[in-house]
Scaffold this active site. Structure first.
Site, PDB file in Angstrom:
ATOM      1  N   ASP A  38      19.238  95.971 -20.008  1.00 53.40           N
ATOM      2  CA  ASP A  38      18.481  94.917 -20.665  1.00 53.40           C
ATOM      3  C   ASP A  38      17.005  95.142 -20.368  1.00 53.40           C
ATOM      4  OD1 ASP A  38      20.795  93.717 -21.584  1.00 53.40           O
ATOM      5  OD2 ASP A  38      21.075  92.591 -19.717  1.00 53.40           O
ATOM      6  N   ASP A  44      25.213  93.918 -17.837  1.00 51.40           N
ATOM      7  CA  ASP A  44      26.138  92.934 -17.269  1.00 51.40           C
ATOM      8  C   ASP A  44      27.454  93.058 -18.034  1.00 51.40           C
ATOM      9  OD1 ASP A  44      24.008  91.936 -15.694  1.00 51.40           O
ATOM     10  OD2 ASP A  44      23.328  90.712 -17.380  1.00 51.40           O
ATOM     11  N   ASP A  96      24.708  88.643 -22.445  1.00 55.46           N
ATOM     12  CA  ASP A  96      23.300  88.281 -22.570  1.00 55.46           C
ATOM     13  C   ASP A  96      23.217  86.768 -22.650  1.00 55.46           C
ATOM     14  OD1 ASP A  96      20.591  87.837 -23.472  1.00 55.46           O
ATOM     15  OD2 ASP A  96      20.559  89.960 -24.029  1.00 55.46           O
ATOM     16  N   ASP A 102      25.993  92.037 -26.565  1.00 55.28           N
ATOM     17  CA  ASP A 102      25.976  93.318 -27.260  1.00 55.28           C
ATOM     18  C   ASP A 102      27.326  94.002 -27.147  1.00 55.28           C
ATOM     19  OD1 ASP A 102      23.254  93.119 -27.972  1.00 55.28           O
ATOM     20  OD2 ASP A 102      22.667  93.807 -25.976  1.00 55.28           O
ATOM     21  N   SER A 361      42.374  98.768 -65.794  1.00 54.87           N
ATOM     22  CA  SER A 361      41.114  98.415 -66.432  1.00 54.87           C
ATOM     23  C   SER A 361      41.322  98.078 -67.906  1.00 54.87           C
ATOM     24  CB  SER A 361      40.105  99.561 -66.237  1.00 54.87           C
ATOM     25  OG  SER A 361      38.824  99.171 -66.687  1.00 54.87           O
ATOM     26  N   ASP A 639      32.571 113.720 -74.396  1.00 56.10           N
ATOM     27  CA  ASP A 639      31.432 112.906 -73.991  1.00 56.10           C
ATOM     28  C   ASP A 639      31.670 111.455 -74.400  1.00 56.10           C
ATOM     29  OD1 ASP A 639      29.056 111.904 -73.161  1.00 56.10           O
ATOM     30  OD2 ASP A 639      27.886 112.685 -74.843  1.00 56.10           O
TER      31      ASP A 639
END
Length: 699
Positions: A38, A44, A96, A102, A361, A639
């Site tokens: 930290d 911690d 923290d 964290d 679709s 295309d």
């Protein structure tokens, strides 16, 4: 665009078995070389332990302050089922006091290599990326509890459920509905289907929880006055905790909920077993309705094959091949092309030779419209084609009129009241319905069963992609979901529910909450799939060439093909270290991989667990694709998506001549392939006949 193929029904129903639970003991020893710091001190660290297969149970070690070499020596216990895939998740955090803790790294460990009665010590290392190490000990012991009843198809496992009923003890409670301050009761059972239930107490106060019979959870209850703004922070003053293991099945027990400044509350608790029958069809075999349809449809197909192949005898049922049409997606162009292909097959007398039609679709828009008429394939298709043409060439401005927008909003509100989560895809579904029909089409998927009652039409299979909501590309994780008038589900896992129950809520294979069946337009929104893309998918598609996309797909397929073999080793996920990175990096990744417009429905697989040997089940697969031969590739070089093409994916308004041109081209392509189609049918019949012959005759 479509291909004729054969498909046969597998026959692998689920099985029931009794299996003992085991006691897994995990001892978190120590960590070394934790290099994070930290601003004002060293890390911690603390560790959390969680097993997804033991819901509602999460453990946490104590926090060791200012240490890069923390020693915990803490022991935790899980009651596990050995027949499921148990993967322990170990997370190391840096506590923290000012900001959120964290997440430093996590380890996913498959405990299948922990042998009963033997102590196993593992050191998880971040090497070669770093020097961090975590020491953990494991021990597995058999319990003396009675065996748990399981239902499995060897891929998914449904575990035994229990029901806990909680009701107010009117005779023993001093609280009454005439009290000036109403009492609010909160009940929490972590890992259950309901999780948390809160209600103002009254004479009819009753609650029910559904949870795994082998669960070692606890019911928590607390009461407060309705005039109070928060629950009491003093748990001893107003908190009741009842371990589930202390409740005998079928025996009613009364507990007092301690309260302060409010009348006393007594609760009656009673636990019972849940029904064993599943509402989810768990197996790789076809449902009874589809099997019956196949028998009816084969009679129609047999007559059609005799005619088109000019056979001199009637075909027996076991000689009739299963033939399917697989239609691709692509918006309005796919819808138009499928009309042309079906028209050609009808002209050639081949439509009655087809057993299944599958689409995704835009091709599903064609299918959904056709199956609104139970006799569609026996009628001239010029009528439906004219209908589609009229609505495709019309102006779409009315779709977005204030009156239409108001009607969309009203229907979405009704859908939310029914219990459905509403998304942007639901709005798109209503807009699409207006574009294609200019009116509300009150049709449901299950109602299409009438089009199959006499075997008069092929069975429709509508396909959709199931993708991870965040953090993965579509190529990295996608699963096909099949929708038919009979069932909706995953062939990959062998799990299906009746079509009228899709969207309802399930837990461990049992129906918990039934919702009204959706109109089919909302399913068409799901089948469209385009809105499930994330920015990473779109970015890749825009910047990569066709050759690059093909190579990328080949690489993904190769990785998937290699995965099942690696899963068989005991070291799978043995030491998988995941580092979250900075907040900025996580936010940027979330922006790229998030799916802001995706549709989501209630997951009918909720609660079900993977079998420990799911990857060895021959019917389980993580992919489904057949590679085309080099000779087939040039056929698709048309295309349809160029900047000047009228058939671009997002174009929903065609000129009449553009619609007619694509329709006629699709019609011609099929009729021009008549010889190849007939030869394929003859080959399929030959293979079918060989498969039906007695083994001695074949030899």
């Amino acid at each position: 665009m479509e291909r004729l193929t054969t498909r046969g029904p597998p026959d692998h129903p689920h099985q029931e078995e009794a299996s003992a639970c085991w006691r897994l003991t995990v001892r978190v020893l120590e960590a070394r070389n934790l290099g994070w710091t930290d601003l004002l001190s060293e890390a911690d660290p603390y560790v959390t332990l969680e097993l997804p297969t033991v819901p509602g149970t999460k453990f946490k070690t104590k926090t060791i302050t200012n240490s890069c070499h923390p020693v915990w020596n803490e022991t935790f216990s899980f009651l596990i089922q050995s027949q499921v895939k148990n993967v322990l998740e170990l997370n190391v955090y840096d506590e923290d006091s000012v900001t959120e803790d964290d997440a430093c790294f996590k380890v996913l460990y498959d405990i299948s290599e922990v042998l009963p009665g033997q102590l196993l010590r593992k050191t998880f290392s971040l090497r070669p990326q770093g020097q961090e190490e975590l020491d953990v000990e494991f021990k597995l012991e058999k319990t003396s509890d009675s065996p748990e009843n399981l239902i499995t198809n060897n891929v998914l496992v449904a575990r035994e459920l229990s029901c806990l009923d909680v009701c107010l003890d009117r005779a023993g409670s001093t609280a009454t509905v005439t009290d000036q301050d109403k009492l609010e009761l909160e009940l929490v059972l972590k890992g259950s289907y309901e999780d948390t239930q809160t209600s103002v107490l009254g004479p009819a106060s009753a609650f029910r929880f559904h949870y795994m019979a082998a669960q070692e959870g606890k019911l928590s209850a607390r009461v407060r006055s309705s005039s109070s703004n928060s629950w009491s922070s003093d748990e001893s003053a107003g908190h009741l905790t009842v371990p589930l293991r202390s409740l005998a099945v079928g025996k009613e027990v009364t507990f007092h909920v301690p309260t302060t400044n409010t009348p006393g509350v007594r609760l009656q608790l009673k636990t019972e077993g849940c029904p064993k029958e599943l509402d989810v069809h768990l197996g790789f075999d076809l449902c009874a309705e589809e099997k019956a349809f196949l028998s009816r449809r084969k009679q129609v197909v047999a007559k059609a094959l005799k005619h088109v192949l000019q056979l001199d005898r009637d075909l027996q049922e076991d000689e009739v091949p299963i033939v399917g049409i697989m239609a691709t997606g692509g918006g309005a162009r796919a819808m138009t092309a499928l009309y042309g292909h079906l028209l050609a097959l009808q002209k050639l007398g081949l439509l009655d030779c087809v057993t299944y039609i599958s689409g995704i679709s835009g091709s599903t828009w064609t299918m959904a419209h056709l199956y609104g008429d139970p006799e569609w394939s026996q009628k001239d298709l010029e009528g439906p084609i004219k209908y589609a043409r009229e609505h495709l060439v019309k102006s779409k401005m009315e779709v977005f009129s204030p009156e239409r927008l108001a009607s969309y909003h009203q229907e979405l509100e009704l859908r939310a009241q029914q219990g459905y989560p509403t998304t942007f895809v639901d709005l798109w579904a209503l807009v699409l319905e207006s574009m294609l029909h200019n009116q509300v089409m009150d049709q449901k998927l299950s109602e299409q069963k009438t089009a199959l009652e006499q075997g008069q039409n092929p069975l429709p299979l509508y396909l959709s992609l199931n993708v991870k909501e965040n953090n993965l590309e579509t190529f990295d994780f996608k699963e096909w979901v099949e929708f038919s008038p009979y069932e909706v589900g995953f062939l990959k896992y062998g799990a299906f529910v009746p079509s009228e129950l899709f969207g309802s809520e399930f837990f461990m294979g049992q129906l918990m909450r039934k919702l009204p069946e959706s109109r089919i337009c909302f399913l068409e929104g799901i089948w469209s799939n385009i809105l499930s893309l994330n920015l990473l998918d779109v970015w890749y598609d825009l910047l990569s060439s066709e050759d690059t996309r093909k190579q990328h797909l080949k690489d993904k397929i190769r990785n998937l093909e290699e995965s099942p073999a690696s899963l068989k080793t005991s070291s799978w996920l043995e030491a998988s270290w995941l580092q979250p990175g900075t907040a900025l990096a996580k936010a940027f990744k979330g922006l790229l991989t998030g799916r802001p417009f995706h549709q989501h429905s209630c997951n009918f697989l909720r609660g079900l667990q993977l079998h420990r040997n799911y990857y060895s089940q021959k019917d389980f697969s993580t992919w489904a694709g057949v590679q085309r031969s080099p000779a087939e590739l040039p056929v698709g070089q048309v295309d349809l998506t160029g900047t000047n093409s009228p058939y671009s994916l997002f174009n929903m308004t065609y000129k009449e001549e553009d619609f007619d041109h694509l329709l006629q081209l699709s019609d011609y392509n099929v009729r021009n392939s008549q010889g190849a189609i007939l030869q394929a049918l003859r080959t399929a019949m030959k293979h079918r006949a060989l498969g039906a012959r007695p083994r001695a005759a074949q030899n």
